[in-house]
Motif scaffolding. Structure first.
Motif, PDB file in Angstrom:
ATOM      1  N   MET A 265       0.829  -1.205   0.000  1.00  0.00           N
ATOM      2  CA  MET A 265       0.000   0.000   0.000  1.00  0.00           C
ATOM      3  C   MET A 265       0.868   1.262   0.000  1.00  0.00           C
ATOM      4  O   MET A 265       0.585   2.229  -0.702  1.00  0.00           O
ATOM      5  N   ALA A 266       1.947   1.234   0.781  1.00  0.00           N
ATOM      6  CA  ALA A 266       2.838   2.404   0.878  1.00  0.00           C
ATOM      7  C   ALA A 266       3.683   2.592  -0.382  1.00  0.00           C
ATOM      8  O   ALA A 266       4.178   3.685  -0.629  1.00  0.00           O
ATOM      9  N   ALA A 267       3.815   1.525  -1.182  1.00  0.00           N
ATOM     10  CA  ALA A 267       4.634   1.592  -2.402  1.00  0.00           C
ATOM     11  C   ALA A 267       3.842   2.171  -3.569  1.00  0.00           C
ATOM     12  O   ALA A 267       3.768   1.600  -4.640  1.00  0.00           O
ATOM     13  N   HIS A 268       3.235   3.298  -3.323  1.00  0.00           N
ATOM     14  CA  HIS A 268       2.420   3.959  -4.344  1.00  0.00           C
ATOM     15  C   HIS A 268       2.587   5.461  -4.211  1.00  0.00           C
ATOM     16  O   HIS A 268       2.776   5.976  -3.115  1.00  0.00           O
ATOM     17  N   TYR A 269       2.522   6.165  -5.314  1.00  0.00           N
ATOM     18  CA  TYR A 269       2.757   7.610  -5.270  1.00  0.00           C
ATOM     19  C   TYR A 269       1.631   8.385  -4.604  1.00  0.00           C
ATOM     20  O   TYR A 269       1.801   9.552  -4.287  1.00  0.00           O
TER      21      TYR A 269
ATOM     22  N   PHE B  67      -8.186   5.468   2.318  1.00  0.00           N
ATOM     23  CA  PHE B  67      -9.160   4.373   2.351  1.00  0.00           C
ATOM     24  C   PHE B  67      -9.233   3.700   0.979  1.00  0.00           C
ATOM     25  O   PHE B  67      -9.262   2.472   0.874  1.00  0.00           O
ATOM     26  N   ALA B  68      -9.255   4.512  -0.086  1.00  0.00           N
ATOM     27  CA  ALA B  68      -9.274   3.958  -1.449  1.00  0.00           C
ATOM     28  C   ALA B  68      -8.005   3.152  -1.714  1.00  0.00           C
ATOM     29  O   ALA B  68      -8.053   2.062  -2.288  1.00  0.00           O
ATOM     30  N   LEU B  69      -6.863   3.658  -1.253  1.00  0.00           N
ATOM     31  CA  LEU B  69      -5.591   2.953  -1.408  1.00  0.00           C
ATOM     32  C   LEU B  69      -5.615   1.625  -0.653  1.00  0.00           C
ATOM     33  O   LEU B  69      -5.123   0.608  -1.142  1.00  0.00           O
ATOM     34  N   PHE B  70      -6.230   1.631   0.527  1.00  0.00           N
ATOM     35  CA  PHE B  70      -6.366   0.413   1.334  1.00  0.00           C
ATOM     36  C   PHE B  70      -7.176  -0.632   0.577  1.00  0.00           C
ATOM     37  O   PHE B  70      -6.783  -1.804   0.503  1.00  0.00           O
ATOM     38  N   ILE B  71      -8.306  -0.225  -0.007  1.00  0.00           N
ATOM     39  CA  ILE B  71      -9.178  -1.164  -0.725  1.00  0.00           C
ATOM     40  C   ILE B  71      -8.511  -1.700  -1.994  1.00  0.00           C
ATOM     41  O   ILE B  71      -8.566  -2.890  -2.276  1.00  0.00           O
TER      42      ILE B  71
ATOM     43  N   LEU C  58      -8.942   3.669 -10.853  1.00  0.00           N
ATOM     44  CA  LEU C  58      -9.960   3.771  -9.809  1.00  0.00           C
ATOM     45  C   LEU C  58      -9.529   4.768  -8.734  1.00  0.00           C
ATOM     46  O   LEU C  58     -10.325   5.598  -8.281  1.00  0.00           O
ATOM     47  N   LEU C  59      -8.248   4.709  -8.349  1.00  0.00           N
ATOM     48  CA  LEU C  59      -7.735   5.641  -7.343  1.00  0.00           C
ATOM     49  C   LEU C  59      -7.828   7.084  -7.828  1.00  0.00           C
ATOM     50  O   LEU C  59      -8.185   7.982  -7.060  1.00  0.00           O
ATOM     51  N   ARG C  60      -7.504   7.308  -9.084  1.00  0.00           N
ATOM     52  CA  ARG C  60      -7.581   8.671  -9.627  1.00  0.00           C
ATOM     53  C   ARG C  60      -9.024   9.176  -9.645  1.00  0.00           C
ATOM     54  O   ARG C  60      -9.287  10.346  -9.396  1.00  0.00           O
ATOM     55  N   THR C  61      -9.970   8.288  -9.931  1.00  0.00           N
ATOM     56  CA  THR C  61     -11.385   8.666  -9.929  1.00  0.00           C
ATOM     57  C   THR C  61     -11.837   9.060  -8.529  1.00  0.00           C
ATOM     58  O   THR C  61     -12.508  10.074  -8.345  1.00  0.00           O
ATOM     59  N   VAL C  62     -11.450   8.256  -7.536  1.00  0.00           N
ATOM     60  CA  VAL C  62     -11.800   8.564  -6.145  1.00  0.00           C
ATOM     61  C   VAL C  62     -11.148   9.874  -5.713  1.00  0.00           C
ATOM     62  O   VAL C  62     -11.774  10.704  -5.051  1.00  0.00           O
ATOM     63  N   ASN C  63      -9.893  10.071  -6.104  1.00  0.00           N
ATOM     64  CA  ASN C  63      -9.198  11.305  -5.735  1.00  0.00           C
ATOM     65  C   ASN C  63      -9.811  12.535  -6.400  1.00  0.00           C
ATOM     66  O   ASN C  63      -9.788  13.624  -5.824  1.00  0.00           O
TER      67      ASN C  63
END
Length: 199
Positions: A14-18, A149-153, A115-120
């Protein structure tokens, strides 16, 4: 696999993401997401540093010139660095098999970034409204809580499930892709040959 070790490795994924707030791109994307670093961390946690580094080096060399141009989804190195390396260590997979399995997973995981970009985007609009209203609590909620939370999912949960299944994951993955064949014939290309899979 031990649930605590699964959680620690999933947290690393999870932490290995920008998007993870760890010194921006530097801590997460440019350091933690590298398969060599992931191989070392997984090796230390699983008690087999030599195998972890061998697999990490092989994956790192495979994706050495990896680069994302514009909005193109390529591979998610965080998934290669953590759950795939951990599964390879625990199932005694060789580096070639780990790369074959990992590439399929990493290609699909890359679409989680969309999906992460959409949530952000949703969170960013609410964050701007909170700034205009001067609401500090909502600013913190939309700036930190919603994206994390989105990153967690999208990252922690799939990584945890893959590692928790451990030995069954390669076989389950193959069965899943075979069942997708009528819907998406190209899924066969993501299915590693049976000799790469653990019994």
């Amino acid at each position: 696999m031990n649930v605590i070790i699964c959680c620690v490795i999933s947290l690393c994924c999870m932490a290995a993401h920008y998007f993870f707030p760890l010194y921006g791109y530097t801590g997460g994307n440019y350091i933690l997401a590298k398969p060599l670093v992931g191989g070392l961390i997984c090796g230390v946690l699983l008690g087999d540093v030599k195998t972890g580094l061998e697999i990490g080096c092989a994956i790192q060399l495979t994706y050495l010139s990896y680069m994302t141009i514009g909005g193109a989804a390529t591979v998610d190195q965080g998934f290669l660095a953590y759950p795939i390396t951990a599964i390879a260590i625990m199932t005694k997979m060789d580096a070639g098999s780990a790369i074959a399995l990992g590439t399929a997973v990493a290609i699909i995981a890359a679409y989680g970034n969309s999906l992460l970009r959409t949530v952000n985007l949703f969170a960013n609009n609410r964050y701007q409204a909170a700034i205009a209203a001067g609401d500090k609590k909502k600013q913190n909620f939309y700036y930190f809580a919603v994206p994390l939370f989105a990153l967690f999912i999208v990252r922690f949960v799939p990584a945890f499930i893959m590692m928790y299944l451990e030995r069954r994951f390669p076989t389950c993955w193959r069965s899943c892709l075979k069942s997708c064949w009528p819907v998406c014939p190209s899924s066969a290309a993501l299915c590693p040959p049976s000799e790469f899979l653990c019994s």
